[in-house]
Design a protein around this motif. Sequence first.
Motif, PDB file in Angstrom:
ATOM      1  N   GLN A 104       0.931  -1.272   0.109  1.00 48.63           N
ATOM      2  CA  GLN A 104       0.087  -0.179  -0.040  1.00 48.63           C
ATOM      3  C   GLN A 104       0.855   1.231  -0.007  1.00 48.63           C
ATOM      4  OE1 GLN A 104      -3.275  -0.005  -0.028  1.00 48.63           O
ATOM      5  NE2 GLN A 104      -3.522  -2.158   0.426  1.00 48.63           N
ATOM      6  N   GLU A 105       0.223   2.421  -0.509  1.00 48.32           N
ATOM      7  CA  GLU A 105       1.132   3.534  -0.455  1.00 48.32           C
ATOM      8  C   GLU A 105       0.924   4.401   0.750  1.00 48.32           C
ATOM      9  OE1 GLU A 105       0.553   6.196  -4.007  1.00 48.32           O
ATOM     10  OE2 GLU A 105       2.421   5.266  -4.818  1.00 48.32           O
ATOM     11  N   PHE A 106       1.461   4.933   1.382  1.00 48.90           N
ATOM     12  CA  PHE A 106       1.282   5.856   2.443  1.00 48.90           C
ATOM     13  C   PHE A 106       1.996   7.190   2.228  1.00 48.90           C
ATOM     14  CE2 PHE A 106       2.033   7.907   6.294  1.00 48.90           C
ATOM     15  CZ  PHE A 106       0.370   7.771   7.034  1.00 48.90           C
ATOM     16  N   PHE A 147      14.861   3.770   7.959  1.00 51.57           N
ATOM     17  CA  PHE A 147      13.457   4.117   8.087  1.00 51.57           C
ATOM     18  C   PHE A 147      13.498   5.599   8.034  1.00 51.57           C
ATOM     19  CE2 PHE A 147       9.922   5.357  10.818  1.00 51.57           C
ATOM     20  CZ  PHE A 147       8.858   4.311  10.132  1.00 51.57           C
ATOM     21  N   ALA A 148      14.233   6.448   8.252  1.00 51.97           N
ATOM     22  CA  ALA A 148      13.970   7.730   8.392  1.00 51.97           C
ATOM     23  C   ALA A 148      13.722   8.200   7.012  1.00 51.97           C
ATOM     24  CB  ALA A 148      15.261   8.628   8.929  1.00 51.97           C
ATOM     25  N   GLU A 149      14.291   7.521   6.144  1.00 49.56           N
ATOM     26  CA  GLU A 149      13.993   7.885   4.620  1.00 49.56           C
ATOM     27  C   GLU A 149      12.646   8.228   4.168  1.00 49.56           C
ATOM     28  OE1 GLU A 149      16.552   5.437   2.078  1.00 49.56           O
ATOM     29  OE2 GLU A 149      18.321   6.233   2.947  1.00 49.56           O
ATOM     30  N   PHE A 206       5.397   6.609   0.305  1.00 52.04           N
ATOM     31  CA  PHE A 206       6.192   5.355   0.239  1.00 52.04           C
ATOM     32  C   PHE A 206       5.536   4.213   0.297  1.00 52.04           C
ATOM     33  CE2 PHE A 206       5.883   6.837   4.686  1.00 52.04           C
ATOM     34  CZ  PHE A 206       5.664   5.788   5.509  1.00 52.04           C
ATOM     35  N   LYS A 207       6.080   3.011   0.086  1.00 50.35           N
ATOM     36  CA  LYS A 207       5.366   1.950  -0.066  1.00 50.35           C
ATOM     37  C   LYS A 207       5.316   0.935   1.607  1.00 50.35           C
ATOM     38  CE  LYS A 207       4.711   0.832  -4.558  1.00 50.35           C
ATOM     39  NZ  LYS A 207       3.984   1.886  -4.857  1.00 50.35           N
TER      40      LYS A 207
END
Length: 543
Positions: A501-503, A522-524, A530-531
Amino acid sequence: MKTKWWQKSVIYQIYPRSFQDSNGDGVGDLQGIISRLDYLQELGIGAIWLSPVYKSPMDDNGYDISDYCDIAPEFGTVADMEEMIAEAKKRDIRIVMDLVVNHSSDEHAWFVEARKSKDNPYRDYYIWRDEPNNLISGFTGNWPGSAWTKDESSGQYYLHLFSKKQPDLNWDNPKVHKEVHDLMNFWLDKGVGGFRMDVIDMIGKVIDDELITNGPKLHDYLQEMNAATFGEKARPGFEALTVGETWSATPEIAELYSSPERNELSMVFQFEHIVAMWKEGQKYKGNQLNVPKLKEVFAKWQQLEKGWNSLFWNNHDLPRVVSAFGNDNKYRVQSAKALAILLHLLKGTPYIYEGEELGMTNFPFTDMSQFNDIEARTAAEDLRKAGVAEAEIVPMIRQVSRDNARTPMQWDSSDNAGFTTGKPWLAVNPNYKEINAAVNLQENDSVFHTYQKLIQLRKENDWVVLGDFELLNSAPNVFAYLRKFENKQYLITVNLSDDEQEFKSDFEFGKLLIHNYETENFAETSGSTFKMQPWEAFAVELL
Ligand code: GLC
Ligand code: CA
């Protein structure tokens, strides 16, 4: 208001028959529970809700009580109960008993007396009529079956909203209140920390109006009970945990029960998120996770202002959540964790049902003879009578049966999953070699450790307990929300599907609090689209 211990704790439900057998008779018992208290302490829970252990003919596995001040011999003795309370206390765990006082067993001395004659002093402890009305009962095997059974000796009918071995107590009779208060005080004096109150929304019923739940005197009765037993007036500073089972509650009604100034209960179990997932609104059609609906229901309940929520996916009456709403196959571990993260970071007191913290699944029932539950057996009879073909009955019952929750706890990969050295009263799920506590304790990224971490997060962070809730707009199958507390915000995002899913968010991520996938960099994902992987879930502090 000062925060109460039960707002910071997580409660763990034990179904005593299925938790741990200590003497090889195939039935779980109190000594078995005592032997597993260290495990529960390691998980980090603050209280155990113990399903009924009172003396009972076990027509409904203990929800039919024949002596409220004694323990069923298969579970142990009053001395075992005292030992359990003391041992739990050493580990900072309170014991919350199940209070089943809408009805008793027909084998309770009160009913044995009551049915002797119309002028017996106990007659009025129960509900009698010369003619039955239209009230219907669960568990009759004749759905919709009458809630009235004729007592041959007097020719009158008695009311039972559940099985005919569960006659309803007459709450119009003040003597019944006194008896109930006495039995509650009996256990409170022994150190019990509170009560889970079985179908408590039914005790104010008005028979002749055929009004069962939310009767006009219900709240008066609870206020009276509070004052006479566990409340501030009777036991100053005690902080009992009381939780009512109320299938009929709306948020407005839940506030009546749980607003502190009304002196009734700590909280209630509402079931809107459970019922809303029944296909076509009918239990026996099975479950289907409907994420937009789930978001709507939770968002509504999170707005409770004056009262307090309970949070749960499972109990002894419901199928296993990872099978009902998650994916108990390819994504069993990820979905079990995702559902846990979603629920435990909401506002309210979370409840874990035994084995949920291991990602235990439904049982692969293939034949009616494998079911024990009175509800399953009578439902089969009802479906047969309604003309449903035999081959369709097991598949219907299998997905929703209460026996899914009641198969023995899976401790390790030894015989019978370490539950018993004898023959278990209900078959152990054949997947116990992969799914058990020993494996969960060994693996750092197990479902158990996610639950443990969530319990810890709640203990250490006031935002988990007190933060305001705000639902975020997101893709239909993504459940994303904020908790806001003292100028800080926390984001919880859960993909409740088997698909990526896209968030999309503009948030700058700070410290990662919990995540159910291994994540580097993760911070990226901050401030971008993001997916999310299937069943990915995380909570993060926002900058
Ligand atoms: C509650 C209990 C359930 C029981 C019924 C009758 O719904 O949770 O297990 O069968 O009441 O006591
Ligand atoms: Ca036993």
